[in-house]
Design a protein around this motif. Structure first.
Motif, mmCIF file in Angstrom:
data_model
loop_
_atom_site.group_PDB
_atom_site.id
_atom_site.type_symbol
_atom_site.label_atom_id
_atom_site.label_comp_id
_atom_site.label_asym_id
_atom_site.label_seq_id
_atom_site.Cartn_x
_atom_site.Cartn_y
_atom_site.Cartn_z
ATOM 1 N N VAL A 47 2.266 -2.799 5.393
ATOM 2 C CA VAL A 47 2.700 -1.458 4.988
ATOM 3 C C VAL A 47 3.969 -1.512 4.149
ATOM 4 O O VAL A 47 4.160 -0.709 3.244
ATOM 5 C CB VAL A 47 2.918 -0.524 6.191
ATOM 6 C CG1 VAL A 47 1.588 -0.023 6.699
ATOM 7 C CG2 VAL A 47 3.700 -1.199 7.291
ATOM 8 N N VAL A 48 4.824 -2.490 4.449
ATOM 9 C CA VAL A 48 6.051 -2.618 3.657
ATOM 10 C C VAL A 48 5.694 -3.027 2.227
ATOM 11 O O VAL A 48 6.176 -2.442 1.257
ATOM 12 C CB VAL A 48 7.000 -3.664 4.292
ATOM 13 C CG1 VAL A 48 8.237 -3.831 3.433
ATOM 14 C CG2 VAL A 48 7.384 -3.236 5.693
ATOM 15 N N ALA A 49 4.810 -4.029 2.123
ATOM 16 C CA ALA A 49 4.360 -4.444 0.794
ATOM 17 C C ALA A 49 3.743 -3.257 0.067
ATOM 18 O O ALA A 49 4.014 -3.014 -1.109
ATOM 19 C CB ALA A 49 3.348 -5.578 0.925
ATOM 20 N N GLY A 50 2.921 -2.493 0.814
ATOM 21 C CA GLY A 50 2.265 -1.333 0.217
ATOM 22 C C GLY A 50 3.283 -0.328 -0.298
ATOM 23 O O GLY A 50 3.191 0.154 -1.429
ATOM 24 N N LEU A 51 4.275 -0.074 0.516
ATOM 25 C CA LEU A 51 5.287 0.915 0.140
ATOM 26 C C LEU A 51 6.043 0.469 -1.109
ATOM 27 O O LEU A 51 6.240 1.249 -2.054
ATOM 28 C CB LEU A 51 6.257 1.116 1.306
ATOM 29 C CG LEU A 51 7.357 2.142 1.055
ATOM 30 C CD1 LEU A 51 6.731 3.518 0.851
ATOM 31 C CD2 LEU A 51 8.338 2.178 2.208
ATOM 32 N N VAL A 52 6.434 -0.805 -1.128
ATOM 33 C CA VAL A 52 7.216 -1.296 -2.267
ATOM 34 C C VAL A 52 6.377 -1.229 -3.552
ATOM 35 O O VAL A 52 6.841 -0.751 -4.590
ATOM 36 C CB VAL A 52 7.710 -2.739 -1.991
ATOM 37 C CG1 VAL A 52 8.319 -3.341 -3.245
ATOM 38 C CG2 VAL A 52 8.713 -2.736 -0.857
ATOM 39 N N VAL A 53 5.129 -1.692 -3.442
ATOM 40 C CA VAL A 53 4.269 -1.646 -4.628
ATOM 41 C C VAL A 53 4.047 -0.197 -5.054
ATOM 42 O O VAL A 53 4.066 0.124 -6.245
ATOM 43 C CB VAL A 53 2.926 -2.356 -4.353
ATOM 44 C CG1 VAL A 53 1.940 -2.089 -5.478
ATOM 45 C CG2 VAL A 53 3.156 -3.847 -4.189
ATOM 46 N N PHE A 54 3.901 0.687 -4.087
ATOM 47 C CA PHE A 54 3.723 2.098 -4.417
ATOM 48 C C PHE A 54 4.932 2.622 -5.190
ATOM 49 O O PHE A 54 4.793 3.253 -6.237
ATOM 50 C CB PHE A 54 3.530 2.916 -3.140
ATOM 51 C CG PHE A 54 3.335 4.376 -3.393
ATOM 52 C CD1 PHE A 54 2.079 4.872 -3.708
ATOM 53 C CD2 PHE A 54 4.409 5.262 -3.363
ATOM 54 C CE1 PHE A 54 1.890 6.216 -3.980
ATOM 55 C CE2 PHE A 54 4.226 6.610 -3.631
ATOM 56 C CZ PHE A 54 2.960 7.076 -3.939
ATOM 57 N N LEU A 55 6.115 2.300 -4.683
ATOM 58 C CA LEU A 55 7.333 2.811 -5.336
ATOM 59 C C LEU A 55 7.465 2.273 -6.764
ATOM 60 O O LEU A 55 7.973 2.954 -7.650
ATOM 61 C CB LEU A 55 8.567 2.422 -4.510
ATOM 62 C CG LEU A 55 8.683 3.155 -3.176
ATOM 63 C CD1 LEU A 55 9.871 2.654 -2.384
ATOM 64 C CD2 LEU A 55 8.784 4.666 -3.391
ATOM 65 N N MET A 111 -4.193 1.436 1.934
ATOM 66 C CA MET A 111 -4.182 2.878 2.173
ATOM 67 C C MET A 111 -3.087 3.522 1.327
ATOM 68 O O MET A 111 -3.307 4.533 0.670
ATOM 69 C CB MET A 111 -3.914 3.133 3.661
ATOM 70 C CG MET A 111 -4.189 4.532 4.092
ATOM 71 S SD MET A 111 -5.963 4.851 3.995
ATOM 72 C CE MET A 111 -6.077 6.368 4.870
ATOM 73 N N ILE A 112 -1.919 2.900 1.320
ATOM 74 C CA ILE A 112 -0.785 3.495 0.603
ATOM 75 C C ILE A 112 -0.997 3.444 -0.907
ATOM 76 O O ILE A 112 -0.824 4.440 -1.596
ATOM 77 C CB ILE A 112 0.528 2.780 0.991
ATOM 78 C CG1 ILE A 112 0.830 3.022 2.471
ATOM 79 C CG2 ILE A 112 1.688 3.295 0.127
ATOM 80 C CD1 ILE A 112 2.057 2.311 2.970
ATOM 81 N N VAL A 113 -1.375 2.290 -1.430
ATOM 82 C CA VAL A 113 -1.449 2.195 -2.890
ATOM 83 C C VAL A 113 -2.827 2.584 -3.422
ATOM 84 O O VAL A 113 -2.969 2.896 -4.602
ATOM 85 C CB VAL A 113 -1.089 0.783 -3.413
ATOM 86 C CG1 VAL A 113 0.281 0.359 -2.935
ATOM 87 C CG2 VAL A 113 -2.132 -0.237 -3.024
ATOM 88 N N GLY A 114 -3.856 2.533 -2.558
ATOM 89 C CA GLY A 114 -5.205 2.846 -3.033
ATOM 90 C C GLY A 114 -5.548 4.304 -2.829
ATOM 91 O O GLY A 114 -6.258 4.913 -3.625
ATOM 92 N N GLY A 115 -5.065 4.880 -1.734
ATOM 93 C CA GLY A 115 -5.306 6.287 -1.481
ATOM 94 C C GLY A 115 -6.651 6.573 -0.849
ATOM 95 O O GLY A 115 -6.979 7.719 -0.572
ATOM 96 N N ASN A 116 -7.481 5.543 -0.633
ATOM 97 C CA ASN A 116 -8.754 5.753 0.063
ATOM 98 C C ASN A 116 -9.626 6.786 -0.635
ATOM 99 O O ASN A 116 -10.250 7.636 -0.011
ATOM 100 C CB ASN A 116 -8.466 6.175 1.512
ATOM 101 C CG ASN A 116 -9.701 6.078 2.381
ATOM 102 O OD1 ASN A 116 -10.635 5.340 2.067
ATOM 103 N ND2 ASN A 116 -9.711 6.836 3.451
#
Lengths: 345, 243, 364
Positions: free
Chosen positions: B75-83, B175-180
């Motif tokens: 989730v941390v990786a996801g959040l950083v990539v999202f940002l 989930m974070i970067v793909g949005g499902n």
């Protein structure tokens, strides 16, 4: 069986639930006998339990020291620790509500995301000392949880589905208590010229015909059901179209995706104003007359939730509280970003 | 009991029927995680080999970091990539957020340390005599490293597979970067999550069964690789004598 | 001309000196064997001479060029003029052919060139029948031959061999030794060859260097090292089992009379009376005879009546420990041991020539 499966899936949302269930199975007859007593709810009873533990192992402690040197002493300590642990879990398990699980509120994500639900729940707890556990989900799923007996009380905003629910006898009562309105948000430049539309369905038809991106929750929530009805009115079937993004997630997440993708999105006003960082979205259509989004509280019929009569009583109490003057004032006072997103009914 | 049995039955039927939605989710899962693993292998294997064989400053630090990032919370990786990828983020103009590309990026980041770390471990554990012998026959430094890597190839393949296993089972970051988003960024794990929440337990369970089958497959392969390595090590011990 | 020269080479692992070589030179076309007990530093020496390991200090010259500090391509260039064979061959590919070809592959030879040289090397090593065999199925002897063939295929002028015969049975060892010797001599190769077996070293080497505790204690022609060990360490290592401390009591016309523990021994030498020295005697140079034969005249200057202390049969020969009264070990053939009735406690005659006694300084 279904319940335990469900509990596993939701164990992160309801941390105490499964634990309590697990330990209840291990407690043995004596403790279980205790739990079979009259359904007494709330903190008072819990504290009573904690102060006056009626479990026999405790006095044994004195005798235990005589065997300190022996293997039996160790066995005794282990036994004592286990007993205390089980007792601890029992006490913890009864905090939200003593017997047979917590009072579960299946609610739409919109109310949960905006934060108003927390305030309502806090006020309710202050007033009646009962805790209610919210599970944020779509309206469709909330109703389904009601049918399955997984939830004691529901907050939904899908009038047609709710009526069907009541008609089939799943509900004990249905009380509309809060409303907001549906709006259409999209890129500020409004490439589909939705601003010129006179109604939501006309707007959707413009978007769909031109094939601009549209983010949908796609989760059978009230908003989604409403949206599908609008598409039907517009004469377009958006499902499986490349421009139609079904997120399967809550309103806030869907708005976020719309924001990033530059898509249009049908949303309730409250979630839109309570979501930060939606710089790439603006309100492109706020229909007049208002397309109202009415939230109702449904108390699931007691026969659906088995013998959890205590839960049923708390659920009724909670539904009554939602329509109370106190709650109405709370709704009117509730502000996000300086705006008042909800109106009481 | 009956309900759960029915759920299982339905789930198996869904898999057997090769439901089209299910198939698209499965293929996207494999496409995204597969591409991420290949990318992670392209970067991670040379990096791991360099960590094992290279002689440069900061090697220990890099190794420590690699090992630390092997347990990077998704989730941390996801959040950083999202940002980074979101509209107002530094790479927002690429418009990658909520696309399979962003999922591949985040999974590559997650798989990379695993591939690099395990490659490093397997190359370091190659008998040093391979290098000495190769050099003694006129191999350049690079050729000797290639010899060692070839000797460690089962371990290197296992490293990539382990990376694949991790990202395939990962849910938070995608989930974070793909949005499902349905039929665009919906993969097995997010699909499972969604249907579990919506109460479509058959569908969720079908996903779960396939995920478990894939994980069993992956682990069967890893175990086989391990056995093979143990076997060659025993063989080496038998044919080698103290000098 | 000197092919390889090592000057003041030192190697230390932590505090411990593994190697300390003052001077070692290998001329072109020469086979130098380094012999020493296990852990004496021979393998370290080979790895340093072959540029596979960096010495802690010292200089290394290859054909007159200083090489120990070369890096990268230039080091590789020198490295490729050598090849190394190790005690336990490490294989890279699957088939024998691939393994023989591996060094040529490293050198990026064309397929045709490679094929020709690989076949030649396989033939010289006597491996034609195994060309397509899987290396993991080879016996120890076959594996070593492959290892030799792949170094031989490189046709480098300098070859290092690190105990290549150590794991072979006697039969395989003999045939392999012959192959190696012929191949090296046939092509006029220079080789450095490490072993812990003195007879092997003597058979293969033009020159033998004895290494002990990281230093060269004696270097010279095989016969010199075998028969004139410079000190007791070399003597013991070359199989001189009888070593006795003694003091010269008198010296006349090249014949020394040396007093040892419990008796005197006559030896050949020029040392003055009073000199402390060590006497070395090969067990096979000591004859055992029935004790009454001692009275017959003979050319043996040293003869004693002794008691058999212990008898150790060792295959074809038997080791006999006698007390004369100083202790000696003698080899007799097992057959004559039985015929002469040599058993512990028996009285027996012991004799050896003064020329068989090797006189060494007592420095060690």
């Amino acid at each position: 069986m279904v319940k335990s499966l469900h509990d596993q899936i939701f164990c992160d949302l309801r941390p105490e639930g499964p634990k309590a269930n697990v330990w209840q199975g291990l407690e043995g007859d004596r403790v279980r006998g205790e739990t079979r007593g009259p359904p007494v709810l709330g903190k008072e009873r819990c504290e009573e339990l904690r102060l006056k533990p009626s479990h026999p192992p405790l006095p044994k402690r004195k005798g235990g020291f005589q065997f300190m040197q022996s293997f039996r002493a160790i066995t005794f300590i282990v036994f004592l620790a286990l007993t205390l642990a089980i007792q601890g879990f029992t006490v913890a398990g009864c905090l939200p509500d003593a017997r047979g699980g917590s009072v579960v509120l299946a609610t739409t994500t919109s109310l949960y995301d905006s934060g108003i639900l927390d305030e309502i729940l806090d006020a309710f707890e202050r007033e009646y000392k009962f805790r209610v556990k919210p599970i944020p989900t779509g309206s469709g799923e909330a109703l389904r949880l009601g049918i399955m007996g997984e939830a004691d009380v529901l907050i939904t905003h899908a009038p047609s589905e709710e009526e069907r629910f009541m008609k089939r006898g799943y509900g004990y009562s249905r009380t509309p208590f809060l409303k907001t309105e549906y709006i259409l948000v999209g890129p500020p430049l409004d490439p589909a010229t939705v601003r010129k539309a006179s109604s939501l369905s006309e707007a959707l038809s413009r978007i769909g015909k031109a094939g601009f991106l549209f983010a949908s929750r796609g989760d059978k929530s009230g908003t989604h059901i409403f949206e599908m009805a609008l598409w039907k009115k517009a004469g377009i079937n958006p499902v499986r179209k490349g421009w139609y993004l079904e997120t399967g997630q809550g309103m806030a997440e869907t708005l976020l995706i719309a924001n990033e993708k530059g898509a249009y999105c049908l949303t309730d006003y409250s979630t839109y104003v309570s979501s930060p960082h939606l710089e790439a979205l603006s309100i492109v259509l706020k229909p007049e007359p208002k397309e109202e989004c009415i939230y109702s509280a449904i108390v699931v019929d007691a026969s659906r939730i088995g013998k959890r009569l205590g839960n049923f009583r708390v659920a009724k109490l909670f539904a009554r509280f939602l329509s109370s003057q106190k709650c109405k004032e709370l709704i009117m006072r509730f502000k996000v970003d300086g705006k008042i997103p909800y109106r009481p009914i | 009991m009956k309900v759960i049995l029915d759920v299982f039955k339905e789930a198996f039927l869904l898999i057997l029927r090769l439901d089209s939605e299910f198939l698209s989710v499965l293929s996207l899962s494999i496409l995204v995680s597969g591409s991420a693993s290949i990318l992670a292998a392209l970067f991670g294997v040379p990096f791991g080999v360099a960590l094992a064989e290279g002689n440069f400053k900061g090697k220990r630090l890099l190794l420590t970091l690699t090992h630390a990032f092997m347990a990077l919370p998704p989730v941390v990786a996801g959040l950083v990539v999202f940002l980074i990828l979101m509209r107002s983020g530094p790479l927002g103009s690429l418009r990658l957020i909520f696309t399979p590309a962003s999922m591949i990026i985040v999974q590559t980041i997650l798989a990379f340390p695993i591939v690099a770390g395990l490659t490093h471990a397997s190359v370091s554990s190659v008998d040093p005599r391979y290098e000495i012998q190769a050099r003694g026959l006129g191999a350049s430094r690079l050729q000797a490293v290639v010899v060692k890597v070839r000797q460690a190839r089962m371990g290197v393949v296992a490293a990539v597979i382990a990376g694949f296993g991790r990202v395939l089972a990962e849910v938070g970051a995608v989930m974070i970067v793909g949005g499902n988003i349905k039929s665009q960024t919906r993969v097995l794990t997010t699909h499972l999550l969604l249907y579990a929440r919506q109460g479509k337990y058959e569908m969720a369970l079908a996903d779960g069964i396939v995920l478990i089958m894939l994980s069993v497959l992956i682990n069967a392969f890893l175990t086989k690789a391990q056995f093979q390595r143990a076997r060659t090590q025993i063989a080496q011990r038998i044919t080698s004598y103290p000098s | 001309m000197e092919m390889l020269k090592a000057v003041s080479i030192k190697k230390e692992y932590g505090e411990r000196f593994a190697l300390d070589i003052e001077h070692l030179a290998i001329s072109e076309g020469e086979i130098l064997t380094c012999v020493g007990p296990n852990g004496s530093g021979k393998s370290t020496l080979i790895r340093i001479l072959s540029l596979l390991e960096q010495p802690s200090a010292g200089r290394l010259f290859f054909r007159g060029r200083e090489v120990q500090n070369l890096k990268g391509r230039r080091r590789l260039e020198v490295l490729r003029q050598m090849s190394v064979i190790f005690q336990d061959p490490i294989f890279f590919g699957r088939s024998v052919y691939d393994n023989v070809a591996v060094g040529l592959t490293f050198r990026r030879l064309s397929r045709a060139q490679k094929d020709q040289r690989v076949r030649q090397a396989i033939k010289e090593a006597g491996l034609e029948h195994l060309e397509r065999a899987d290396v993991s199925t080879l016996s120890g002897g076959e594996a070593q031959k492959v290892a030799f063939a792949r170094a031989h295929a490189l046709n480098t002028d300098l070859i290092f061999l690190d105990e290549p015969f150590a794991n072979l049975d006697i039969e395989a060892r003999r045939s392999y030794q012959a192959i190696v010797k012929n191949a090296l001599k046939g092509r006029g190769k220079t080789a450095v060859f490490v072993t812990h077996d003195i007879s092997e070293a003597a058979y293969l080497g033009d020159r033998v260097a004895v290494i002990n505790e990281g230093s060269i204690v004696q270097a010279g022609a095989p016969s010199e090292v075998l028969f004139k060990p410079a000190n007791a360490v070399v003597a013991r290592f070359t199989g001189m089992e009888n070593l006795l401390d003694g003091v010269v009591s008198s010296s006349s016309v090249g014949i020394l009379t040396v007093r040892v523990d419990g008796g005197t021994i006559q030896a050949v030498g020029e040392e003055k009376a009073g000199t402390r020295l060590i006497l070395g005697l090969r067990a096979e140079d000591i004859g055992l005879v029935p004790k009454d034969q001692l009275r017959l005249p003979s050319s043996f200057r040293n003869s004693y009546e002794a008691i058999v202390e212990r008898v150790e049969p060792a295959g074809a020969v038997t080791r006999v420990f006698v007390k004369c009264p100083f202790s000696l070990v003698s080899y007799v053939t097992s057959r004559s041991a039985v015929e002469m009735g040599i058993v512990p406690g028996e009285r027996i005659g012991v004799r050896f020539k003064a020329t068989s006694v090797h006189v060494m300084g007592s420095g060690f």
